[in-house]
Design a protein around this motif. Structure first.
Motif, PDB file in Angstrom:
ATOM      1  N   LEU A   1      13.634  15.719   1.604  1.00 34.37           N
ATOM      2  CA  LEU A   1      14.090  14.660   1.053  1.00 34.37           C
ATOM      3  C   LEU A   1      13.021  13.841   0.409  1.00 34.37           C
ATOM      4  CD1 LEU A   1      16.509  13.294   3.835  1.00 34.37           C
ATOM      5  CD2 LEU A   1      16.993  14.101   1.510  1.00 34.37           C
ATOM      6  N   GLY A   2      11.612  14.398   0.684  1.00 39.31           N
ATOM      7  CA  GLY A   2      10.584  13.946  -0.007  1.00 39.31           C
ATOM      8  C   GLY A   2       9.472  12.972   0.823  1.00 39.31           C
ATOM      9  N   ALA A   3       9.680  13.084   2.112  1.00 36.83           N
ATOM     10  CA  ALA A   3       8.834  12.690   3.096  1.00 36.83           C
ATOM     11  C   ALA A   3       7.604  13.482   3.059  1.00 36.83           C
ATOM     12  CB  ALA A   3       9.194  12.452   4.470  1.00 36.83           C
ATOM     13  N   ARG A   4       6.261  12.759   2.980  1.00 35.51           N
ATOM     14  CA  ARG A   4       4.933  13.753   2.800  1.00 35.51           C
ATOM     15  C   ARG A   4       3.988  13.124   3.898  1.00 35.51           C
ATOM     16  NH1 ARG A   4       8.258  16.382   0.968  1.00 35.51           N
ATOM     17  NH2 ARG A   4       8.005  17.549  -0.989  1.00 35.51           N
ATOM     18  N   LYS A   5       4.109  11.784   4.212  1.00 33.60           N
ATOM     19  CA  LYS A   5       3.033  11.174   5.100  1.00 33.60           C
ATOM     20  C   LYS A   5       3.868  10.738   6.198  1.00 33.60           C
ATOM     21  CE  LYS A   5       0.199  10.432   1.076  1.00 33.60           C
ATOM     22  NZ  LYS A   5      -0.601   9.568   0.417  1.00 33.60           N
ATOM     23  N   ILE A   6       3.671  11.395   7.503  1.00 33.50           N
ATOM     24  CA  ILE A   6       4.487  11.062   8.736  1.00 33.50           C
ATOM     25  C   ILE A   6       3.485  10.782   9.914  1.00 33.50           C
ATOM     26  CG2 ILE A   6       6.022  11.927  10.247  1.00 33.50           C
ATOM     27  CD1 ILE A   6       7.185  13.308   7.931  1.00 33.50           C
ATOM     28  N   ILE A   7       3.726   9.759  10.492  1.00 35.31           N
ATOM     29  CA  ILE A   7       2.914   9.332  11.663  1.00 35.31           C
ATOM     30  C   ILE A   7       3.920   9.399  12.828  1.00 35.31           C
ATOM     31  CG2 ILE A   7       1.536   7.633  12.881  1.00 35.31           C
ATOM     32  CD1 ILE A   7       1.070   6.515  10.315  1.00 35.31           C
ATOM     33  N   MET A   8       3.380  10.185  13.965  1.00 38.48           N
ATOM     34  CA  MET A   8       4.053  10.397  15.044  1.00 38.48           C
ATOM     35  C   MET A   8       3.554   9.969  16.370  1.00 38.48           C
ATOM     36  SD  MET A   8       6.505  13.987  14.593  1.00 38.48           S
ATOM     37  CE  MET A   8       7.346  13.586  16.037  1.00 38.48           C
ATOM     38  N   PHE A   9       4.034   8.983  17.212  1.00 33.35           N
ATOM     39  CA  PHE A   9       3.095   8.821  18.164  1.00 33.35           C
ATOM     40  C   PHE A   9       3.512   9.569  19.521  1.00 33.35           C
ATOM     41  CE2 PHE A   9       3.035   4.874  15.455  1.00 33.35           C
ATOM     42  CZ  PHE A   9       1.783   4.205  15.702  1.00 33.35           C
ATOM     43  N   GLU A  10       2.483   9.817  20.277  1.00 29.63           N
ATOM     44  CA  GLU A  10       2.775  10.428  21.738  1.00 29.63           C
ATOM     45  C   GLU A  10       3.623   9.758  22.464  1.00 29.63           C
ATOM     46  OE1 GLU A  10      -1.919  12.173  22.239  1.00 29.63           O
ATOM     47  OE2 GLU A  10      -1.239  10.006  22.918  1.00 29.63           O
ATOM     48  N   ILE A  11       3.924  10.377  23.547  1.00 33.88           N
ATOM     49  CA  ILE A  11       4.754   9.541  24.543  1.00 33.88           C
ATOM     50  C   ILE A  11       3.697   8.868  25.453  1.00 33.88           C
ATOM     51  CG2 ILE A  11       6.013   9.971  26.900  1.00 33.88           C
ATOM     52  CD1 ILE A  11       7.311  12.383  25.517  1.00 33.88           C
TER      53      ILE A  11
ATOM     54  N   LEU B   1       0.879  -1.200   0.099  1.00 36.05           N
ATOM     55  CA  LEU B   1      -0.104  -0.048   0.307  1.00 36.05           C
ATOM     56  C   LEU B   1       1.053   1.338  -0.021  1.00 36.05           C
ATOM     57  CD1 LEU B   1      -2.849  -0.994   2.636  1.00 36.05           C
ATOM     58  CD2 LEU B   1      -2.836  -1.002   0.102  1.00 36.05           C
ATOM     59  N   ALA B   2       2.087   1.138   0.192  1.00 37.82           N
ATOM     60  CA  ALA B   2       3.067   2.016   0.049  1.00 37.82           C
ATOM     61  C   ALA B   2       4.423   1.642  -0.299  1.00 37.82           C
ATOM     62  CB  ALA B   2       3.138   2.622   1.735  1.00 37.82           C
ATOM     63  N   PRO B   3       5.123   2.703  -0.899  1.00 40.24           N
ATOM     64  CA  PRO B   3       6.438   2.026  -1.383  1.00 40.24           C
ATOM     65  C   PRO B   3       7.530   1.862  -0.558  1.00 40.24           C
ATOM     66  CG  PRO B   3       6.167   4.603  -1.535  1.00 40.24           C
ATOM     67  CD  PRO B   3       4.993   4.051  -1.078  1.00 40.24           C
ATOM     68  N   ALA B   4       7.545   2.454   0.681  1.00 40.24           N
ATOM     69  CA  ALA B   4       8.527   2.006   1.615  1.00 40.24           C
ATOM     70  C   ALA B   4       8.004   2.694   3.070  1.00 40.24           C
ATOM     71  CB  ALA B   4       9.755   2.872   1.195  1.00 40.24           C
ATOM     72  N   LEU B   5       8.552   2.178   4.086  1.00 44.26           N
ATOM     73  CA  LEU B   5       8.361   2.534   5.418  1.00 44.26           C
ATOM     74  C   LEU B   5       9.720   3.014   5.962  1.00 44.26           C
ATOM     75  CD1 LEU B   5       6.390   3.000   7.952  1.00 44.26           C
ATOM     76  CD2 LEU B   5       6.795   0.554   8.450  1.00 44.26           C
ATOM     77  N   TYR B   6       9.911   4.174   6.605  1.00 39.70           N
ATOM     78  CA  TYR B   6      10.678   4.410   7.289  1.00 39.70           C
ATOM     79  C   TYR B   6      10.741   4.846   8.632  1.00 39.70           C
ATOM     80  CZ  TYR B   6      13.521   4.781   2.739  1.00 39.70           C
ATOM     81  OH  TYR B   6      13.877   4.740   1.505  1.00 39.70           O
ATOM     82  N   VAL B   7      11.380   4.332   9.630  1.00 38.95           N
ATOM     83  CA  VAL B   7      11.318   4.258  11.023  1.00 38.95           C
ATOM     84  C   VAL B   7      12.365   5.139  11.883  1.00 38.95           C
ATOM     85  CG1 VAL B   7      10.758   2.841  13.161  1.00 38.95           C
ATOM     86  CG2 VAL B   7      10.116   2.097  10.990  1.00 38.95           C
ATOM     87  N   PHE B   8      11.807   6.060  12.585  1.00 35.98           N
ATOM     88  CA  PHE B   8      12.773   6.867  13.556  1.00 35.98           C
ATOM     89  C   PHE B   8      12.227   6.624  14.932  1.00 35.98           C
ATOM     90  CE2 PHE B   8      12.981   8.600   9.403  1.00 35.98           C
ATOM     91  CZ  PHE B   8      14.110   8.925   9.040  1.00 35.98           C
ATOM     92  N   GLY B   9      13.121   6.561  16.003  1.00 34.71           N
ATOM     93  CA  GLY B   9      12.525   6.354  17.216  1.00 34.71           C
ATOM     94  C   GLY B   9      13.732   6.011  18.142  1.00 34.71           C
TER      95      GLY B   9
ATOM     96  N   THR C   1       1.509  24.290   6.932  1.00 34.08           N
ATOM     97  CA  THR C   1       2.543  24.957   6.385  1.00 34.08           C
ATOM     98  C   THR C   1       3.380  24.301   5.347  1.00 34.08           C
ATOM     99  OG1 THR C   1       3.959  24.552   8.386  1.00 34.08           O
ATOM    100  CG2 THR C   1       2.840  26.419   8.520  1.00 34.08           C
ATOM    101  N   LEU C   2       3.492  23.130   5.291  1.00 30.23           N
ATOM    102  CA  LEU C   2       4.425  22.250   4.415  1.00 30.23           C
ATOM    103  C   LEU C   2       3.293  21.766   3.306  1.00 30.23           C
ATOM    104  CD1 LEU C   2       6.841  20.452   7.002  1.00 30.23           C
ATOM    105  CD2 LEU C   2       7.171  22.547   5.427  1.00 30.23           C
ATOM    106  N   GLN C   3       3.551  22.227   2.237  1.00 31.30           N
ATOM    107  CA  GLN C   3       2.485  21.795   1.001  1.00 31.30           C
ATOM    108  C   GLN C   3       2.366  20.486   0.740  1.00 31.30           C
ATOM    109  OE1 GLN C   3       2.964  23.926  -2.520  1.00 31.30           O
ATOM    110  NE2 GLN C   3       1.103  23.342  -3.455  1.00 31.30           N
ATOM    111  N   GLY C   4       1.263  19.650   0.738  1.00 30.38           N
ATOM    112  CA  GLY C   4       1.101  18.387   0.343  1.00 30.38           C
ATOM    113  C   GLY C   4       1.579  17.316   1.318  1.00 30.38           C
TER     114      GLY C   4
END
Length: 262
Positions: A112-122, A12-20, A166-169
């Protein structure tokens, strides 16, 4: 309680990049000079035949489940890569890492091209054994610590709304993991849990730290909320990932499938 989300056969997506941090770390700390490691048993007891991969839990993480639901392979730890590979994501998470105000001032992922970002709460940090077994508290959690997390989460919510406008798209989505995690601790039977307060593995510091290497964990990890003194079991990570992917009101207003298809 059994919660299911169907794995997609077509990505459903080309890639999943993970930070944390260690909640998402899948093995980066294995090769770093740090004491924060999970490359030994009983970590990974329920992962792919019992392999200790460096994940700070008994099985899969939230990121692993989301990758499955998206129809993608698990995002490999960045520091484990050798040579040129066709990538469908990378995992940059590292146990015990933190947020630096200086680096936080650059919204570089967007450039770098990231447009759809999910951030989790503490999450409800006032409920983790490393605190509850050391500090005085009424009930199952230290609510003063939880209140501090809520203050941060409320400010995070406003920041993500501002970034989206503020960040288009772009689409910055907040995953409400705090109250979802808290609900499972306060109402464990609704999630099929028997023990919402004690670690499944035998830890250093009488239940307040990391698992002691090679000692046998509890035999019913799926009934425990906590794996060690800091981290959750695969069971809880599955609940969080599934509810977020399906877009239940406890986690996010829009399911992840709809987000990636927009």
């Amino acid at each position: 309680m059994y919660i299911e989300s169907v794995k997609s056969e077509i990505p459903l997506a080309p890639a999943l990049y993970v930070f944390g941090d260690s909640i998402f770390d899948s093995g980066n700390n294995n090769v770093l000079p740090t004491l924060a490691k999970a490359d030994f048993k009983p970590y990974g007891s329920n992962f792919d035949g019992g392999r200790a991969t460096g994940r700070f839990t008994n099985g899969k993480t939230v990121a692993d489940f989301i990758a499955e639901f998206l129809g993608l392979p698990f995002s490999p730890p960045y520091l484990s890569l050798r040579g040129s590979l066709k990538l469908t994501g990378l995992n940059y998470a590292s146990g015990s890492c933190g947020i630096l105000p200086y680096t936080g001032n650059f919204i570089r992922l967007y450039r770098l091209g990231a447009r759809k970002i999910i951030m989790f709460e503490i999450g409800p940090i006032g409920c983790i054994p490393s605190f509850t077994k050391k500090l005085r508290h009424n009930g199952r959690c230290n609510e003063e610590y939880n209140a501090l997390a809520v203050i941060f989460n409320n400010q995070l919510s406003e920041m993500l709304k501002n970034l989206t406008s503020t960040l288009q798209g772009s689409a910055f989505i907040l995953g409400h993991g705090h109250w979802l995690g808290y609900d499972a601790i306060i109402n464990p039977s609704a999630y099929g849990l028997m023990d919402p307060t004690s670690p499944c593995c035998i830890t250093w510091g009488n239940g307040t730290s990391a698992c002691i290497p090679e000692l046998e964990p509890c035999g019913d990890a799926d009934k425990h909320y906590f794996w060690d003194g800091y981290h959750l079991t695969e069971t809880i990570y599955r609940v969080i990932a599934t509810k977020c992917f399906n877009g239940t009101s406890l986690c996010i207003p829009k399911n992840i499938k709809e987000l990636v298809e927009d």
